[in-house]
Write a protein that holds these residues in place. Structure first.
Motif, PDB file in Angstrom:
ATOM      1  N   UNK A 123       0.836  -1.199   0.000  1.00  0.00           N
ATOM      2  CA  UNK A 123       0.000   0.000   0.000  1.00  0.00           C
ATOM      3  C   UNK A 123       0.872   1.249   0.000  1.00  0.00           C
ATOM      4  N   UNK A 124       1.910   1.243   0.816  1.00  0.00           N
ATOM      5  CA  UNK A 124       2.822   2.384   0.893  1.00  0.00           C
ATOM      6  C   UNK A 124       3.517   2.617  -0.450  1.00  0.00           C
ATOM      7  N   UNK A 125       4.082   1.569  -1.017  1.00  0.00           N
ATOM      8  CA  UNK A 125       4.850   1.714  -2.255  1.00  0.00           C
ATOM      9  C   UNK A 125       3.980   2.091  -3.446  1.00  0.00           C
ATOM     10  N   UNK A 126       2.835   1.431  -3.585  1.00  0.00           N
ATOM     11  CA  UNK A 126       1.977   1.728  -4.735  1.00  0.00           C
ATOM     12  C   UNK A 126       1.346   3.114  -4.619  1.00  0.00           C
ATOM     13  N   UNK A 127       0.990   3.524  -3.410  1.00  0.00           N
ATOM     14  CA  UNK A 127       0.445   4.869  -3.227  1.00  0.00           C
ATOM     15  C   UNK A 127       1.467   5.914  -3.642  1.00  0.00           C
ATOM     16  N   UNK A 128       2.724   5.675  -3.314  1.00  0.00           N
ATOM     17  CA  UNK A 128       3.786   6.611  -3.685  1.00  0.00           C
ATOM     18  C   UNK A 128       3.968   6.662  -5.197  1.00  0.00           C
ATOM     19  N   UNK A 129       4.078   5.501  -5.827  1.00  0.00           N
ATOM     20  CA  UNK A 129       4.309   5.462  -7.274  1.00  0.00           C
ATOM     21  C   UNK A 129       3.152   6.083  -8.049  1.00  0.00           C
ATOM     22  N   UNK A 130       1.939   5.764  -7.638  1.00  0.00           N
ATOM     23  CA  UNK A 130       0.772   6.252  -8.370  1.00  0.00           C
ATOM     24  C   UNK A 130       0.589   7.752  -8.164  1.00  0.00           C
ATOM     25  N   UNK A 131       0.806   8.227  -6.935  1.00  0.00           N
ATOM     26  CA  UNK A 131       0.717   9.674  -6.693  1.00  0.00           C
ATOM     27  C   UNK A 131       1.708  10.429  -7.572  1.00  0.00           C
TER      28      UNK A 131
END
Length: 485
Positions: A283-291
């Protein structure tokens, strides 16, 4: 939004220039006003004012009782004390507002709770309850364009909205270890008094007190470190950007957290219930990449932090709470994360004035799912569009024109999917350079503001140099399968 694919009394404050009056008390239901000395109120109080009563609704014909007229909120200070074991909420909420007319009386939206007293600018005021309306009569008229304050003392067990045709259960939802707080479309009133409609955005400060060991999460960024005393911990959060009331959250529970920054430098906070501990890093990594990717496609990220929260309440949906998307009882896939984070631009930064324009939120966030798929080398937006278009012409999606969301069926698939298809049809008509310029310009010109469908049509025509009425009429406003793109 995406589907799941104490005994201390609470106080709310609203800011202004008002004098003294008697205090009152009122239970969770009924509309009787009782003054502090036990006498009944003088029904001629409002008549002695030179102003007019603020409307009981903000003016949305589809939700006539949502929001309120006569004032505009600039800031809420919400002090909440919540005991999960007793399911009892109390606190202090501060609201700064400005009159938009000479105001003799005004409403706040509040569902349930026992109201102890109301003061206006620090002086006792008269009030009554009528359904979800808290009607406040100040001692003197509030002049047009003047700031004013109101303090509302309330406490009780929060009751979420249940069995709604739009979302089922939403608002302040007690859980075994805290609360899952997701309020679209009008559930903010289930935990604080205010102007509960997206057409009146405000900034927020939160002071949340919970039993020691419980974590409290809210919009924006944490201010200072949590303070623990006498078995309770107090957290302070601040959202310094304008926010619609339905996006406000004070979700509480036992969470595992990861904090840091995205590659482009945006603060990133992810939190998961221990049941979902295996999903924290993803959740942390994908939220960062997508943002960060959306920052390139839609324009600079409009807020100071990003991330997400997975709680164990089985909501079956996700909600784009500003800076803190909520995932109710499931591990979100990339498509859902992409959807909720796209909402930070489409719906959160840019907000709709009327719920009928909901496609401007959900159609755009759904199309963002398709763009993320395309970006990752999976199905292209064109392929997804063709698959959706292949649905038989008699299907329900073609009978619901998404440009006019229905109040008893706001979250219909047409608002999402056909809304997204509208954007792809536009992309096909005007070409990629103009289309992506439209998306960035739309965000730049309306950052932290309000948007309507006619404004989007006008912008698309201005940038493309094409007349587009036929396309938007076919895809948004005609209850049959379009043949135009």
């Amino acid at each position: 939004m995406a589907s799941g694919r104490l005994a201390v009394v609470a106080t709310a404050v609203l800011i202004g220039t008002i004098g003294a009056c008697g205090s009152a008390s009122q239970g969770e239901s009924g509309s009787t006003t009782v003054v502090a000395d036990g006498s009944m109120p003088d029904d001629g109080v409002a008549a002695r004012h030179a102003g007019r009563a603020g409307a009981a609704g903000i003016g949305d014909p589809d939700f006539p009782n949502d929001g309120n007229g006569g004032y505009d909120v600039g800031h809420y200070r919400l002090k909440i004390d919540y005991d999960p074991e007793r399911k009892y909420l109390s606190g202090v909420a501060g609201i700064q507002a400005k009159a938009t007319q000479n105001l003799s009386r005004f409403d706040l939206d509040l569902s349930g709770f026992t109201v102890g007293k109301v003061t206006v600018n620090g002086a006792p005021a008269r009030f009554s309850r009528s359904g979800d309306e808290l009607v406040v009569t100040p001692p003197r008229m509030i002049p047009d364009r003047s700031a004013f304050t109101v303090e509302v003392t309330y406490a009780g067990e929060p009751k979420p909205v249940r069995n709604s045709p739009n979302l089922g259960t939403y608002g302040f939802i007690p859980t075994s270890d805290g609360a899952f707080v997701a309020c679209e479309p009008n559930g903010a009133r289930t935990w604080f008094p205010g102007n509960d409609h997206p057409a009146d955005k405000a900034r927020y400060d939160f002071e949340i007190t919970v039993p020691e060991g419980v974590t409290a999460l809210a919009n924006g960024e944490q201010v200072g470190s949590p303070v623990t005393s006498d078995g309770k911990t107090t957290y302070n959060w601040r959202e310094s950007h304008p926010m619609a009331s339905y996006l406000a959250t004070v979700t509480m529970g036992r969470f595992e957290l990861r904090e840091g920054r995205t590659a482009l430098g945006t603060k990133n906070v992810a939190a998961v219930d221990p049941r979902y501990s295996g999903s924290l890093n993803r959740l942390y990594n994908q939220s960062a990449k997508i943002t960060d990717y959306w920052s390139k496609v839609f324009g600079p990220y409009p807020f100071s932090s990003t991330g997400g929260v997975i709680d164990d309440f089985p909501a079956g949906y996700a909600l784009e709470n500003q800076t803190k998307p909520m995932y109710g009882g499931f591990n979100p896939g990339d498509d859902v994360i992409a959807h909720e984070l796209a909402h930070q631009w489409f719906g959160d930064s840019m907000s709709i004035r009327r719920w009928r324009d909901l496609w401007l939120n959900e159609g755009f966030a759904t199309y963002a799912e398709w763009l993320w798929s395309e970006h990752k080398g999976n199905a292209s937006a064109e392929r997804i569009f063709r698959n959706r278009y292949a649905v038989d012409s008699g299907a329900a999606i073609w009978k619901y024109a998404p440009g006019r969301a229905k109040p008893d069926d706001l979250f219909n698939d047409s608002v999402y999917t056909r809304g997204a298809m509208t954007l792809h049809a536009l992309r096909q008509r005007i070409g990629d350079p103009a289309f992506f310029r439209v998306l960035k310009t739309w965000n730049a010109e309306h950052k932290y503001g309000y948007v309507t469908t006619p404004e989007f049509v006008a912008l698309s025509e201005r940038i493309s140099g094409k007349q587009l009425d036929d396309l938007f009429d076919a895809w948004l406003f005609t209850p049959r399968k379009p043949t135009t793109w």
